[in-house]
Design a protein around this motif. Structure first.
Motif, PDB file in Angstrom:
ATOM      1  N   PHE A 136       1.964 -44.461  -9.316  1.00  0.00           N
ATOM      2  CA  PHE A 136       2.497 -44.523  -7.949  1.00  0.00           C
ATOM      3  C   PHE A 136       3.620 -43.514  -7.761  1.00  0.00           C
ATOM      4  CE2 PHE A 136       6.091 -45.976  -5.408  1.00  0.00           C
ATOM      5  CZ  PHE A 136       5.523 -45.940  -4.148  1.00  0.00           C
ATOM      6  N   THR A 137       4.569 -43.461  -8.686  1.00  0.00           N
ATOM      7  CA  THR A 137       5.726 -42.583  -8.485  1.00  0.00           C
ATOM      8  C   THR A 137       5.311 -41.119  -8.444  1.00  0.00           C
ATOM      9  OG1 THR A 137       6.251 -42.586 -10.871  1.00  0.00           O
ATOM     10  CG2 THR A 137       7.337 -44.238  -9.492  1.00  0.00           C
ATOM     11  N   ARG A 138       4.331 -40.744  -9.276  1.00  0.00           N
ATOM     12  CA  ARG A 138       3.849 -39.354  -9.233  1.00  0.00           C
ATOM     13  C   ARG A 138       3.175 -39.044  -7.897  1.00  0.00           C
ATOM     14  NH1 ARG A 138       2.557 -40.433 -14.848  1.00  0.00           N
ATOM     15  NH2 ARG A 138       0.460 -41.126 -14.247  1.00  0.00           N
ATOM     16  N   ALA A 139       2.339 -39.971  -7.439  1.00  0.00           N
ATOM     17  CA  ALA A 139       1.639 -39.750  -6.172  1.00  0.00           C
ATOM     18  C   ALA A 139       2.613 -39.737  -4.998  1.00  0.00           C
ATOM     19  CB  ALA A 139       0.583 -40.838  -5.964  1.00  0.00           C
ATOM     20  N   PHE A 140       3.631 -40.619  -5.052  1.00  0.00           N
ATOM     21  CA  PHE A 140       4.593 -40.679  -3.963  1.00  0.00           C
ATOM     22  C   PHE A 140       5.413 -39.391  -3.891  1.00  0.00           C
ATOM     23  CE2 PHE A 140       8.452 -41.690  -1.745  1.00  0.00           C
ATOM     24  CZ  PHE A 140       8.025 -42.521  -0.728  1.00  0.00           C
ATOM     25  N   ASP A 141       5.827 -38.891  -5.046  1.00  0.00           N
ATOM     26  CA  ASP A 141       6.603 -37.651  -5.069  1.00  0.00           C
ATOM     27  C   ASP A 141       5.787 -36.503  -4.469  1.00  0.00           C
ATOM     28  OD1 ASP A 141       8.912 -36.127  -5.802  1.00  0.00           O
ATOM     29  OD2 ASP A 141       7.830 -35.365  -7.536  1.00  0.00           O
ATOM     30  N   LYS A 142       4.507 -36.443  -4.816  1.00  0.00           N
ATOM     31  CA  LYS A 142       3.635 -35.395  -4.275  1.00  0.00           C
ATOM     32  C   LYS A 142       3.470 -35.551  -2.769  1.00  0.00           C
ATOM     33  CE  LYS A 142      -0.954 -33.348  -4.896  1.00  0.00           C
ATOM     34  NZ  LYS A 142      -2.235 -33.424  -5.656  1.00  0.00           N
ATOM     35  N   MET A 143       3.317 -36.781  -2.306  1.00  0.00           N
ATOM     36  CA  MET A 143       3.166 -37.039  -0.871  1.00  0.00           C
ATOM     37  C   MET A 143       4.418 -36.634  -0.098  1.00  0.00           C
ATOM     38  SD  MET A 143       4.227 -39.486   1.577  1.00  0.00           S
ATOM     39  CE  MET A 143       4.472 -41.064   0.791  1.00  0.00           C
ATOM     40  N   GLN A 144       5.595 -36.913  -0.646  1.00  0.00           N
ATOM     41  CA  GLN A 144       6.835 -36.563   0.043  1.00  0.00           C
ATOM     42  C   GLN A 144       7.056 -35.055   0.100  1.00  0.00           C
ATOM     43  OE1 GLN A 144       9.153 -38.299   1.855  1.00  0.00           O
ATOM     44  NE2 GLN A 144       7.581 -39.898   1.774  1.00  0.00           N
ATOM     45  N   LYS A 145       6.605 -34.365  -0.927  1.00  0.00           N
ATOM     46  CA  LYS A 145       6.715 -32.902  -0.877  1.00  0.00           C
ATOM     47  C   LYS A 145       5.896 -32.355   0.295  1.00  0.00           C
ATOM     48  CE  LYS A 145       8.002 -31.645  -5.599  1.00  0.00           C
ATOM     49  NZ  LYS A 145       8.761 -32.865  -5.811  1.00  0.00           N
ATOM     50  N   ALA A 146       4.731 -32.970   0.536  1.00  0.00           N
ATOM     51  CA  ALA A 146       3.913 -32.557   1.689  1.00  0.00           C
ATOM     52  C   ALA A 146       4.555 -33.000   2.993  1.00  0.00           C
ATOM     53  CB  ALA A 146       2.510 -33.149   1.561  1.00  0.00           C
ATOM     54  N   ALA A 147       5.141 -34.193   3.011  1.00  0.00           N
ATOM     55  CA  ALA A 147       5.739 -34.737   4.234  1.00  0.00           C
ATOM     56  C   ALA A 147       6.945 -33.925   4.688  1.00  0.00           C
ATOM     57  CB  ALA A 147       6.147 -36.196   4.016  1.00  0.00           C
ATOM     58  N   LEU A 148       7.678 -33.351   3.728  1.00  0.00           N
ATOM     59  CA  LEU A 148       8.907 -32.621   4.050  1.00  0.00           C
ATOM     60  C   LEU A 148       8.758 -31.106   3.884  1.00  0.00           C
ATOM     61  CD1 LEU A 148      11.492 -35.004   2.330  1.00  0.00           C
ATOM     62  CD2 LEU A 148      11.102 -34.739   4.793  1.00  0.00           C
ATOM     63  N   ASP A 149       7.543 -30.650   3.698  1.00  0.00           N
ATOM     64  CA  ASP A 149       7.297 -29.229   3.471  1.00  0.00           C
ATOM     65  C   ASP A 149       7.882 -28.365   4.582  1.00  0.00           C
ATOM     66  OD1 ASP A 149       6.138 -26.960   2.205  1.00  0.00           O
ATOM     67  OD2 ASP A 149       4.523 -27.002   3.682  1.00  0.00           O
ATOM     68  N   GLY A 150       8.710 -27.416   4.188  1.00  0.00           N
ATOM     69  CA  GLY A 150       9.331 -26.517   5.155  1.00  0.00           C
ATOM     70  C   GLY A 150      10.596 -27.057   5.781  1.00  0.00           C
ATOM     71  N   TYR A 151      10.922 -28.323   5.494  1.00  0.00           N
ATOM     72  CA  TYR A 151      12.130 -28.918   6.073  1.00  0.00           C
ATOM     73  C   TYR A 151      13.182 -29.213   5.009  1.00  0.00           C
ATOM     74  CZ  TYR A 151      15.254 -32.064   8.551  1.00  0.00           C
ATOM     75  OH  TYR A 151      16.370 -32.643   9.092  1.00  0.00           O
ATOM     76  N   ALA A 152      12.741 -29.841   3.930  1.00  0.00           N
ATOM     77  CA  ALA A 152      13.683 -30.201   2.870  1.00  0.00           C
ATOM     78  C   ALA A 152      12.934 -30.257   1.548  1.00  0.00           C
ATOM     79  CB  ALA A 152      14.326 -31.555   3.159  1.00  0.00           C
ATOM     80  N   ASN A 153      13.671 -30.074   0.466  1.00  0.00           N
ATOM     81  CA  ASN A 153      13.102 -30.161  -0.873  1.00  0.00           C
ATOM     82  C   ASN A 153      13.805 -31.303  -1.608  1.00  0.00           C
ATOM     83  OD1 ASN A 153      11.781 -29.717  -3.263  1.00  0.00           O
ATOM     84  ND2 ASN A 153      12.996 -27.916  -3.837  1.00  0.00           N
TER      85      ASN A 153
END
Length: 233
Positions: A136-153
């Motif tokens: 879950f934590t790996r998938a969530f981290d990947k999802m958040q990178k997509a959710a915040l792409d171009g806005y925040a890291n």
């Protein structure tokens, strides 16, 4: 690394907050009122934020929590006694709780320029709670990178996800965590009950870590019976 910590006020998350404060740059603690059966732990989270001199964001999720019904932590259902290794502990699951809380945490982090969201999920949670597992934590981290792409890291920081609660006690002690100023018990009495899954796990963790447990338990010896029963399964 500027790091926000999701903090319930329990042993794990308060220890993580102290560790982050020593090793990184602790920016804030975020806690959630989701209508849990008691709010004692939230007072300990607020005290930790004050002690560590960072803001404390207490998010009101009671409306959401009311819809996540069927858990002993939110409904009028008895909290079972025993070890987390027992199937009876599944009644303490609040569906998708960590996913919801982490999503809010990432939003707060992104809005404030934080670089990481830290949560104290650990290996002892894997049997019962699917949103505490490494997958879950790996998938969530990947999802958040997509959710915040171009806005925040912002990255998800889970230093204990492959480790035990005893490891948390050891590291927490090394970073001067005041364990007496944390609350784990699901029942919310005057003292820790000593019988619910989280009390048993807490008492066992101090024993395995070789660290003195300052916690006052109403039933301080029940954990031995519960651990022995869990080992039979």
């Amino acid at each position: 690394m500027k790091t926000l910590v999701i903090c319930s006020g329990g042993l794990d998350s308060v220890s993580l907050a102290h560790i982050i404060a020593d090793q990184h740059e602790l920016t804030r603690l975020v806690s959630f009122d989701y209508g849990q059966r008691h709010r004692k732990e939230l007072d300990f989270a607020a005290a930790a934020a004050k002690r560590l001199n960072v803001p404390h964001h207490l998010m009101d999720m009671r409306g959401i929590g009311a819809a996540l019904s069927g858990s002993a932590l939110t409904d009028d259902i008895d909290v079972p006694d025993g070890h987390y290794a027992e199937d009876t502990m599944r009644v303490t699951v609040v569906p998708n709780r960590n996913a919801i809380m982490l999503t809010i945490g990432f939003g707060i982090a992104a809005a404030n320029g934080d670089e990481a969201v830290a949560t104290a999920v650990h290996g002892g949670d894997h049997f019962i709670y699917p949103d505490c597992r490494p997958e879950f934590t790996r998938a969530f981290d990947k999802m958040q990178k997509a959710a915040l792409d171009g806005y925040a890291n912002v990255q998800l920081y889970t230093p204990f996800v492959e480790r035990s609660k005893a490891d948390i006690v050891k590291e927490g002690a090394a970073h001067s965590t005041p364990f007496a100023e944390t609350w784990s018990c699901y029942k919310g009495g005057e003292a820790h009950c000593g019988r619910c899954g989280t009390c048993v796990e807490r008492r066992e963790a101090f024993h395995l870590a070789g660290v003195e447990d300052p916690t006052l338990y109403a039933d301080p010896d029940y954990w031995l019976e519960a651990v022995a029963e869990g080992e039979k399964r």
